[in-house]
Design a protein around this motif. Structure first.
Motif, short mmCIF file in Angstrom:
data_model
loop_
_atom_site.label_atom_id
_atom_site.label_comp_id
_atom_site.label_asym_id
_atom_site.label_seq_id
_atom_site.Cartn_x
_atom_site.Cartn_y
_atom_site.Cartn_z
N GLU A 95 3.40 2.52 6.05
CA GLU A 95 3.68 1.58 4.97
C GLU A 95 4.27 0.27 5.49
OE1 GLU A 95 4.29 4.76 4.89
OE2 GLU A 95 3.32 5.53 3.08
N ASN A 118 0.97 -0.17 -8.66
CA ASN A 118 2.29 0.39 -8.50
C ASN A 118 2.36 1.38 -7.34
OD1 ASN A 118 5.00 1.32 -9.23
ND2 ASN A 118 3.97 3.14 -10.00
N MET A 119 1.26 2.12 -7.13
CA MET A 119 1.20 3.12 -6.07
C MET A 119 -0.25 3.43 -5.77
SD MET A 119 2.18 6.55 -8.25
CE MET A 119 1.44 7.72 -7.10
N GLY A 124 0.81 8.18 -2.64
CA GLY A 124 1.86 8.11 -3.66
C GLY A 124 3.19 7.56 -3.18
N SER A 125 3.18 6.80 -2.09
CA SER A 125 4.46 6.34 -1.53
C SER A 125 5.10 5.21 -2.34
CB SER A 125 4.26 5.86 -0.09
OG SER A 125 3.50 4.67 -0.05
N ALA A 126 4.29 4.36 -2.98
CA ALA A 126 4.80 3.24 -3.78
C ALA A 126 5.76 2.36 -2.99
CB ALA A 126 5.47 3.76 -5.06
N GLN A 127 5.42 2.10 -1.72
CA GLN A 127 6.30 1.32 -0.85
C GLN A 127 5.73 -0.03 -0.44
OE1 GLN A 127 7.96 3.24 2.62
NE2 GLN A 127 7.84 5.24 1.68
N ASN A 142 8.29 -4.22 -10.73
CA ASN A 142 7.37 -3.10 -10.53
C ASN A 142 7.10 -2.34 -11.83
OD1 ASN A 142 7.09 -3.32 -7.60
ND2 ASN A 142 9.25 -2.76 -7.54
#
Length: 261
Positions: A95, A118-119, A124-127, A142
């Motif tokens: 990421e 958003n992810m 699914g890290s959403a970073q 976000n």
């Protein structure tokens, strides 16, 4: 108004995932799609441009040549330009490394607004988007479900704990889209034909004035050690016999084997 939309290629949520002999995901037979949250971002960027009556939407993705399919889909939807950032020179794309490269691209081409999902549904890290905003020192909002742009201000709506939060920020800024913000359009036949003729611009990491040796060394923050599939569901057990013996047997199994009572 120049809007950058970052998109990611992910595997279809209905794809059957298997691992090869080396323990990595076997790509054979897997259908790849645009990350659904990123599709919301593309659609929202196009709607902003349409409301303003001017502007440019540039979609950017990091990966190999196969990512061009997703970039052309965005072009078919109505994006003005597509940029493929070649990742072949990078050994590990965690990421942090993704954010470093994408932030450098944004800085190189210029922007008024950055939008992304958003992810991603694969990790699914959403970073990544948050890291990009931090590297560019941008205000960020976000999980946005509604956007209103007025001059140089952006009104961002999002759902929080069963309620609604409205945030106001100045441009330039970065926002990430959440499910419910819009319904992405289907590319028209005219759009698909036009997208086939458009040239996808390619940028190598070396062109971004980044230290490749450092990116492939100390800059890496996380490494995938092992990938494994979830254990299969055990076959159900049928208890034969007559009541009440079956009831006593069920209680015994739940207590001694399942250990739930």
């Amino acid at each position: 108004m120049q809007i950058i939309v970052f998109i990611k290629q992910t595997f279809d949520t209905e794809a059957k995932i298997s691992l090869d002999a080396s323990g990595k995901i076997d790509a054979k037979g897997i259908k790849y799609i645009t990350n659904p949250y990123d599709e919301f971002a593309v659609e929202e960027a196009l709607r902003i441009k349409e409301r303003l009556g001017t502007g440019e939407v540039i979609v950017v993705s990091l990966g190999g040549d196969n990512v061009q399919e997703q970039l052309r889909q965005a072009l078919a939807m109505g994006a003005d330009e597509a940029i493929l950032v070649a990742s072949g020179e990078i050994k590990t794309l965690d990421e942090h490394i993704r954010a470093v490269i994408l932030a450098a691209v944004a800085k190189k081409i210029g922007f008024d607004l950055i939008i992304g999902g958003n992810m991603a549904i694969d990790d699914g890290s959403a970073q990544v988007m948050t890291r990009v905003a931090e590297r560019l020192d941008l205000p960020q909002v976000n999980q946005v479900t509604k956007l209103n742009l007025e001059k140089e201000k952006m009104e961002c709506w999002r759902e929080v704990d069963g309620n609604r939060e409205i945030l106001l920020t100045k441009l330039p800024c970065l926002v990430t889209t959440q499910k419910g913000i819009n319904e992405p359009r289907y590319p028209s036949m005219k759009g698909i034909m036009q997208a086939k003729k458009k040239v996808i611009r390619k940028i190598k990491a070396a062109e971004l004035e980044l230290d490749l040796e450092q990116l492939n060394g100390d800059e890496v923050k996380s490494v995938w050690e092992t990938i494994f599939l979830p254990a299969g569901r055990k076959q159900g057990k049928i208890i034969g016999g007559e009541f009440p013996a079956t009831a006593f047997e069920l209680v015994r199994i739940l207590h001694e084997e399942a250990k739930v009572v």
